[in-house]
Design an enzyme around this catalytic site. Structure first.
Site, PDB file in Angstrom:
ATOM      1  N   GLU A  47     -66.181 -33.828 -20.765  1.00 62.91           N
ATOM      2  CA  GLU A  47     -66.768 -34.686 -21.790  1.00 62.91           C
ATOM      3  C   GLU A  47     -67.192 -36.003 -21.153  1.00 62.91           C
ATOM      4  OE1 GLU A  47     -63.776 -36.351 -24.380  1.00 62.91           O
ATOM      5  OE2 GLU A  47     -65.207 -36.688 -26.020  1.00 62.91           O
ATOM      6  N   GLU A 147     -64.005 -44.106 -30.822  1.00 62.79           N
ATOM      7  CA  GLU A 147     -65.057 -43.084 -30.867  1.00 62.79           C
ATOM      8  C   GLU A 147     -65.767 -43.069 -32.212  1.00 62.79           C
ATOM      9  OE1 GLU A 147     -62.798 -39.637 -28.408  1.00 62.79           O
ATOM     10  OE2 GLU A 147     -64.842 -39.227 -29.018  1.00 62.79           O
ATOM     11  N   CYS A 173     -63.395 -31.917 -26.649  1.00 58.84           N
ATOM     12  CA  CYS A 173     -62.183 -32.711 -26.686  1.00 58.84           C
ATOM     13  C   CYS A 173     -61.343 -32.553 -27.963  1.00 58.84           C
ATOM     14  CB  CYS A 173     -62.495 -34.179 -26.417  1.00 58.84           C
ATOM     15  SG  CYS A 173     -61.051 -35.041 -25.805  1.00 58.84           S
ATOM     16  N   ASN A 198     -61.658 -35.906 -22.494  1.00 53.41           N
ATOM     17  CA  ASN A 198     -61.104 -37.135 -21.907  1.00 53.41           C
ATOM     18  C   ASN A 198     -59.914 -37.481 -22.800  1.00 53.41           C
ATOM     19  OD1 ASN A 198     -63.900 -39.221 -20.745  1.00 53.41           O
ATOM     20  ND2 ASN A 198     -63.670 -37.024 -20.657  1.00 53.41           N
TER      21      ASN A 198
HETATM   22  N1  ING Z   1     -59.666 -37.755 -26.891  1.00 51.09           N
HETATM   23  C1  ING Z   1     -58.403 -37.384 -27.395  1.00 51.09           C
HETATM   24  C2  ING Z   1     -58.250 -35.892 -27.666  1.00 51.09           C
HETATM   25  O1  ING Z   1     -58.360 -35.375 -28.767  1.00 51.09           O
HETATM   26  C3  ING Z   1     -56.555 -37.824 -28.882  1.00 51.09           C
HETATM   27  C4  ING Z   1     -57.980 -38.192 -28.587  1.00 51.09           C
HETATM   28  C5  ING Z   1     -55.586 -37.865 -27.892  1.00 51.09           C
HETATM   29  C6  ING Z   1     -56.230 -37.361 -30.129  1.00 51.09           C
HETATM   30  C7  ING Z   1     -54.268 -37.486 -28.181  1.00 51.09           C
HETATM   31  C8  ING Z   1     -54.932 -36.973 -30.439  1.00 51.09           C
HETATM   32  C9  ING Z   1     -53.942 -37.043 -29.456  1.00 51.09           C
HETATM   33  O2  ING Z   1     -57.908 -35.239 -26.678  1.00 51.09           O
HETATM   34  C10 ING Z   1     -60.905 -37.412 -27.333  1.00 51.09           C
HETATM   35  N2  ING Z   1     -61.936 -37.889 -26.592  1.00 51.09           N
HETATM   36  O3  ING Z   1     -61.094 -36.742 -28.324  1.00 51.09           O
END
Ligand code: ING
Length: 312
Positions: A47, A147, A173, A198
């Site tokens: 991503e 985001e 992601c 990411n």
């Molecule tokens: N990053 C993370 C993901 O879903 C996140 C955001 C991290 C959500 C950890 C929940 C827990 O992997 C992106 N870019 O979506």
């Protein structure tokens, strides 16, 4: 004779703020060549592969972030990647931020992946559906995950495309955490889902999840693969990027849910697997024979409501 496709996950280490697109594209080409030397016919990049994960900063004037987005694909910076892939006869999937000027001059900001066939033709571009994080500046956070400020959610949802001798789908992601993602493509017969991510290790809303990031990463892709009889390729941009530690652990998952390849580092690393696309039928035609066993007539809540409705 079963249909095989040799797929590579081209995991990236950090892209720092000052890294130019030319420097990044050189890294991508080096991994494309390495994957090709390992027999890969399709190479999956992460991503937002061309830049640092810029939603970790909040800028009040969003136009100050415009330079993180691509206006077209390919473009001058990425044409060398398209050229080398075509020369080698290798397809690829590339994640990046897309700034699109609408018909009426309005701007749309998407988090996308573009899939390119071995002949260099663009198969499709997918827009991220599930946008995590927050819409406004949250200064108390050690780093932002804005985001929902920088990207619109896809109005189209999930498609699949006939390419590489199979039925290919894409997710990005946070999409990988939602079962609807896989089932929407499973109901279109998907055999291989390509996913860049990411993922900061530190999850600000609940730090108890930090230690479980690797477990959750594998859990959701293994479950999604098994429950829909599809291959899944998850590809990280990991390592410490502008001070934020990000998950690596890229994996290639079989329709059985088994992990058949995984990255060892949080740097640029290529892992490869020879995927038997006909292996999907072992699950799609038996335990997950949707037409025979699913009960959509009692699944109304899944599309009928957004949040949970608790009993009285
Ligand atoms: N990053 C993370 C993901 O879903 C996140 C955001 C991290 C959500 C950890 C929940 C827990 O992997 C992106 N870019 O979506």
């Amino acid at each position: 004779m079963s249909r095989h496709l040799t797929v590579a996950a081209a995991q990236m280490g950090p892209v720092q703020r000052e890294h130019t697109r030319e420097q990044v594209v050189a890294r991508l080409i080096a991994m494309l060549r390495r994957a090709h030397s390992m027999g890969a016919e399709l190479v999956v990049f992460p991503e937002l592969a061309l830049t640092t994960f810029f939603p970790r900063w909040f800028v009040d004037d969003i136009s100050e972030a415009d330079h993180w987005y691509e206006r077209s694909m390919p473009n001058a910076a990425t044409q060398p990647l398209f050229d080398e892939a075509r020369r080698l006869g290798v397809g690829f999937c590339l994640g990046y931020a897309h700034l699109e000027e609408g018909a009426d001059g309005d701007l749309h900001r998407w988090n996308v992946q573009t899939l390119v066939e071995r002949d260099g033709s663009v198969v499709a571009t997918y827009k991220k559906t599930h946008i995590p994080g927050h819409e406004h500046h949250e200064p108390d956070r050690p780093f932002q995950h804005a985001e929902r400020y920088y990207f619109e959610p896809s109005p189209e949802g999930f498609g699949v495309w006939r390419a590489f001798g199979g039925i290919i789908g894409m997710m990005i992601c946070n999409d990988r955490r939602w079962p609807e993602t896989y089932r929407e493509m499973g109901l279109q017969g998907v055999e291989l889902i390509l996913c860049g991510y990411n993922t900061p290790v530190h999850y600000v809303p609940d730090p108890s999840q930090d230690i479980l990031q690797g477990f959750h990463n594998a859990l959701v892709m293994q479950a999604g693969a098994y429950q829909n009889g599809t291959w899944v390729v998850g590809v990280a941009k990991g390592g410490v990027e502008e001070g934020v530690d990000s998950l690596g652990q890229s994996i290639i998952v079989a329709p059985s849910g088994q992990i058949v390849a995984q990255a060892l580092t949080t740097d640029d690393e290529v892992i490869v697997a020879r995927c038997d696309l006909d292996w999907c039928a072992r699950y799609k035609d038996t335990v997950f024979d949707f037409e025979r066993y699913r009960r959509p007539e009692v699944y109304g809540r899944i599309t009928g409501q957004r949040g949970a409705v608790l009993p009285r």
